[in-house]
Design a protein around this motif. Structure first.
Motif, PDB file in Angstrom:
ATOM      1  N   LYS A  53       0.847  -1.340   0.037  1.00 36.57           N
ATOM      2  CA  LYS A  53       0.113   0.026   0.106  1.00 36.57           C
ATOM      3  C   LYS A  53       0.887   1.631   0.070  1.00 36.57           C
ATOM      4  CE  LYS A  53      -3.777   2.438   2.688  1.00 36.57           C
ATOM      5  NZ  LYS A  53      -2.989   3.788   2.612  1.00 36.57           N
ATOM      6  N   ALA A  54       1.936   1.105   0.770  1.00 38.47           N
ATOM      7  CA  ALA A  54       2.758   2.483   0.866  1.00 38.47           C
ATOM      8  C   ALA A  54       3.445   2.603  -0.432  1.00 38.47           C
ATOM      9  CB  ALA A  54       3.809   2.182   1.795  1.00 38.47           C
ATOM     10  N   VAL A  55       3.898   1.690  -1.169  1.00 30.05           N
ATOM     11  CA  VAL A  55       4.543   1.629  -2.598  1.00 30.05           C
ATOM     12  C   VAL A  55       3.316   2.171  -3.430  1.00 30.05           C
ATOM     13  CG1 VAL A  55       5.225   0.347  -4.351  1.00 30.05           C
ATOM     14  CG2 VAL A  55       6.231   0.063  -2.211  1.00 30.05           C
ATOM     15  N   SER A  56       2.269   1.771  -3.689  1.00 32.85           N
ATOM     16  CA  SER A  56       1.186   2.342  -4.491  1.00 32.85           C
ATOM     17  C   SER A  56       0.639   3.548  -4.104  1.00 32.85           C
ATOM     18  CB  SER A  56      -0.231   1.107  -4.060  1.00 32.85           C
ATOM     19  OG  SER A  56      -1.189   1.571  -4.926  1.00 32.85           O
ATOM     20  N   ASP A  57       0.587   4.044  -3.029  1.00 31.32           N
ATOM     21  CA  ASP A  57       0.247   5.291  -2.646  1.00 31.32           C
ATOM     22  C   ASP A  57       1.492   6.560  -2.677  1.00 31.32           C
ATOM     23  OD1 ASP A  57       1.569   5.550  -0.060  1.00 31.32           O
ATOM     24  OD2 ASP A  57      -0.203   5.095   0.853  1.00 31.32           O
ATOM     25  N   GLY A  58       2.737   5.852  -3.045  1.00 32.57           N
ATOM     26  CA  GLY A  58       3.639   7.123  -3.315  1.00 32.57           C
ATOM     27  C   GLY A  58       4.371   7.377  -1.913  1.00 32.57           C
ATOM     28  N   THR A  59       4.063   6.428  -0.829  1.00 29.45           N
ATOM     29  CA  THR A  59       4.775   6.942   0.484  1.00 29.45           C
ATOM     30  C   THR A  59       6.190   6.477   0.448  1.00 29.45           C
ATOM     31  OG1 THR A  59       2.611   6.779   1.587  1.00 29.45           O
ATOM     32  CG2 THR A  59       4.554   6.803   2.756  1.00 29.45           C
ATOM     33  N   ILE A  60       6.514   5.292  -0.048  1.00 33.89           N
ATOM     34  CA  ILE A  60       7.979   4.632  -0.010  1.00 33.89           C
ATOM     35  C   ILE A  60       8.424   3.981  -1.415  1.00 33.89           C
ATOM     36  CG2 ILE A  60       7.335   3.927   2.458  1.00 33.89           C
ATOM     37  CD1 ILE A  60       7.284   1.022   1.198  1.00 33.89           C
ATOM     38  N   THR A  61       9.787   4.216  -1.408  1.00 28.72           N
ATOM     39  CA  THR A  61      10.596   3.221  -2.228  1.00 28.72           C
ATOM     40  C   THR A  61      10.874   2.063  -1.817  1.00 28.72           C
ATOM     41  OG1 THR A  61      11.341   5.207  -3.682  1.00 28.72           O
ATOM     42  CG2 THR A  61      12.555   3.201  -3.840  1.00 28.72           C
ATOM     43  N   LEU A  62      10.572   1.082  -2.195  1.00 27.80           N
ATOM     44  CA  LEU A  62      10.744  -0.074  -1.532  1.00 27.80           C
ATOM     45  C   LEU A  62      12.143  -0.882  -2.174  1.00 27.80           C
ATOM     46  CD1 LEU A  62      10.428  -2.643   0.625  1.00 27.80           C
ATOM     47  CD2 LEU A  62       8.856  -3.584  -0.952  1.00 27.80           C
ATOM     48  N   ARG A  63      13.257  -1.156  -1.389  1.00 30.18           N
ATOM     49  CA  ARG A  63      14.319  -1.787  -2.133  1.00 30.18           C
ATOM     50  C   ARG A  63      14.582  -3.363  -1.780  1.00 30.18           C
ATOM     51  NH1 ARG A  63      17.937   3.973  -2.012  1.00 30.18           N
ATOM     52  NH2 ARG A  63      17.957   3.064   0.298  1.00 30.18           N
ATOM     53  N   LEU A  64      14.734  -4.074  -2.410  1.00 29.82           N
ATOM     54  CA  LEU A  64      14.801  -5.710  -2.133  1.00 29.82           C
ATOM     55  C   LEU A  64      15.953  -5.821  -2.590  1.00 29.82           C
ATOM     56  CD1 LEU A  64      11.420  -6.647  -3.677  1.00 29.82           C
ATOM     57  CD2 LEU A  64      11.684  -6.391  -1.441  1.00 29.82           C
ATOM     58  N   HIS A  65      16.592  -6.402  -1.376  1.00 23.89           N
ATOM     59  CA  HIS A  65      18.146  -6.965  -1.660  1.00 23.89           C
ATOM     60  C   HIS A  65      18.155  -8.580  -1.438  1.00 23.89           C
ATOM     61  CE1 HIS A  65      19.881  -2.902  -0.654  1.00 23.89           C
ATOM     62  NE2 HIS A  65      18.610  -2.825  -0.147  1.00 23.89           N
ATOM     63  N   PRO A  66      18.084  -9.346  -2.531  1.00 20.34           N
ATOM     64  CA  PRO A  66      18.106 -10.724  -2.578  1.00 20.34           C
ATOM     65  C   PRO A  66      19.467 -11.403  -2.076  1.00 20.34           C
ATOM     66  CG  PRO A  66      17.938 -10.028  -4.781  1.00 20.34           C
ATOM     67  CD  PRO A  66      18.198  -8.754  -4.048  1.00 20.34           C
ATOM     68  N   LEU A  67      19.293 -12.233  -1.306  1.00 17.41           N
ATOM     69  CA  LEU A  67      20.447 -13.104  -0.861  1.00 17.41           C
ATOM     70  C   LEU A  67      20.181 -14.451  -0.830  1.00 17.41           C
ATOM     71  CD1 LEU A  67      21.244 -11.346   2.686  1.00 17.41           C
ATOM     72  CD2 LEU A  67      22.034 -10.592   0.651  1.00 17.41           C
ATOM     73  N   THR A  68      21.072 -15.538  -0.899  1.00 17.99           N
ATOM     74  CA  THR A  68      20.972 -16.788  -1.308  1.00 17.99           C
ATOM     75  C   THR A  68      21.630 -17.905  -0.281  1.00 17.99           C
ATOM     76  OG1 THR A  68      23.352 -16.587  -2.390  1.00 17.99           O
ATOM     77  CG2 THR A  68      21.331 -16.082  -3.746  1.00 17.99           C
ATOM     78  N   PHE A  69      21.819 -17.472   0.990  1.00 16.53           N
ATOM     79  CA  PHE A  69      22.703 -18.088   1.823  1.00 16.53           C
ATOM     80  C   PHE A  69      21.879 -19.555   2.086  1.00 16.53           C
ATOM     81  CE2 PHE A  69      19.730 -15.796   4.564  1.00 16.53           C
ATOM     82  CZ  PHE A  69      19.260 -17.052   5.568  1.00 16.53           C
ATOM     83  N   LEU A  70      20.509 -19.532   2.091  1.00 15.33           N
ATOM     84  CA  LEU A  70      19.865 -20.858   2.093  1.00 15.33           C
ATOM     85  C   LEU A  70      19.957 -21.730   1.088  1.00 15.33           C
ATOM     86  CD1 LEU A  70      16.886 -19.955   4.489  1.00 15.33           C
ATOM     87  CD2 LEU A  70      18.854 -21.487   5.148  1.00 15.33           C
ATOM     88  N   ASP A  71      20.676 -21.623  -0.124  1.00 14.48           N
ATOM     89  CA  ASP A  71      21.021 -22.518  -0.872  1.00 14.48           C
ATOM     90  C   ASP A  71      21.249 -23.749  -0.325  1.00 14.48           C
ATOM     91  OD1 ASP A  71      20.346 -21.160  -3.426  1.00 14.48           O
ATOM     92  OD2 ASP A  71      22.397 -20.526  -3.782  1.00 14.48           O
ATOM     93  N   ARG A  72      22.023 -23.707   0.704  1.00 14.68           N
ATOM     94  CA  ARG A  72      22.572 -24.927   1.475  1.00 14.68           C
ATOM     95  C   ARG A  72      21.309 -25.737   1.691  1.00 14.68           C
ATOM     96  NH1 ARG A  72      23.469 -20.771   5.586  1.00 14.68           N
ATOM     97  NH2 ARG A  72      22.124 -21.362   7.348  1.00 14.68           N
ATOM     98  N   ALA A  73      20.323 -25.294   2.016  1.00  8.24           N
ATOM     99  CA  ALA A  73      19.203 -26.100   2.522  1.00  8.24           C
ATOM    100  C   ALA A  73      17.885 -26.559   1.403  1.00  8.24           C
ATOM    101  CB  ALA A  73      18.332 -25.033   3.519  1.00  8.24           C
ATOM    102  N   SER A  74      18.577 -26.652   0.097  1.00 10.25           N
ATOM    103  CA  SER A  74      17.727 -26.881  -0.939  1.00 10.25           C
ATOM    104  C   SER A  74      18.133 -28.240  -1.635  1.00 10.25           C
ATOM    105  CB  SER A  74      17.156 -25.677  -1.864  1.00 10.25           C
ATOM    106  OG  SER A  74      18.636 -25.297  -2.528  1.00 10.25           O
ATOM    107  N   ASN A  75      19.003 -29.110  -0.981  1.00  9.55           N
ATOM    108  CA  ASN A  75      19.242 -30.233  -1.542  1.00  9.55           C
ATOM    109  C   ASN A  75      20.060 -30.231  -2.785  1.00  9.55           C
ATOM    110  OD1 ASN A  75      17.858 -31.412   0.522  1.00  9.55           O
ATOM    111  ND2 ASN A  75      16.075 -31.673  -0.820  1.00  9.55           N
TER     112      ASN A  75
END
Length: 248
Positions: free
Chosen positions: A100-122
């Motif tokens: 909602k905050a993205v949609s109404d122009g209140t925030i810029t959301l910045r998503l930083h993807p990490l991959t440390f749980l690769d170890r938990a996917s066989n």
């Protein structure tokens, strides 16, 4: 936008293991655990060998390590792993507030993807593949990046499972009315390398936002900052996070 992918229901011993995992997550939340630990075993983890991209493309700022949604003056940064159950709990509690905050122009959301749980996917490298899938959407259809992020957590696999296949990751996009990323996933080596490079940097630091150091390293996921200030409340306490978002 929420998408669903049909997965077979586990049975027997596997169902018991998953039920135990869910119970442990619930206990962790009650106990106030704030994040998935980045410390742990090192199973068979595929390592991307392609060269990571640089610059910007679509909604992705490769140099700064994030995928952007929205144009608000207030910045919310989230470091997450697609397989992290505590990240899933945060999204379930606070995803609608952020959307909602993205949609109404209140925030810029910045998503930083990490991959440390690769170890938990066989050995399937799920966290890397899911991060690359999100990057594919963010490059090809920038305005759908947040929808796909939401879909990843609405269909989040259990830790120590194989995770979703590339075909299922592509189906999440098309089922949600987004672009077809099948082709992109087939040649996503650079995006996989970028997500893994983000993970390496998260452990060496320093962590900066908008040119200012905010943390030495990322200690666990999710790590959530609002204009550089870290949210330290319980991940499933939506009232606390909504208040924190409003005040900072």
């Amino acid at each position: 936008m929420r998408s669903t992918t049909s997965l077979r229901r586990p049975s027997g011993r596997r169902a018991g293991v998953r039920a135990l995992g869910a119970a442990l997550i619930a206990i962790a939340l009650v106990a106030g655990t704030a994040a998935c630990s980045l410390v742990g075993g090192n199973g068979s983890v595929p390592v991307a060998t392609a060269k990571a991209p640089t610059g910007t493309d679509g909604a992705v700022n490769f140099d700064e390590g994030y995928i952007k949604a929205g144009t608000g003056t207030k910045h919310v940064d989230i470091w997450f792993d697609p397989m992290c159950p505590i990240c899933g709990a945060f999204e379930k509690a606070n995803g609608d507030t952020l959307a909602k905050a993205v949609s109404d122009g209140t925030i810029t959301l910045r998503l930083h993807p990490l991959t440390f749980l690769d170890r938990a996917s066989n050995g399937t490298g799920y966290s890397t593949r899911a991060s690359a899938a999100l990057t594919c959407v963010a490059v090809k259809e920038p305005n759908s990046a947040l929808d796909y992020y939401t879909a990843l957590f609405a269909n989040q696999p259990e830790e120590n499972s194989n995770g979703l296949t590339n075909e299922q990751l592509a189906k999440l996009a098309t089922d949600g009315g987004m672009t077809d990323i099948t082709d992109c996933l087939g040649r996503s080596g650079p995006y996989q390398a970028w997500a893994q490079a983000n993970t390496a940097h998260s452990q060496t630091g320093p962590i900066t936002v908008d040119g200012t150091k905010v943390l030495d390293t990322i200690q666990g996921t999710p790590t959530v900052l609002v204009d550089g200030k870290q949210f330290t409340g319980k991940v499933d306490d939506s009232a606390a996070f909504t208040s924190f978002l409003a005040k900072n």
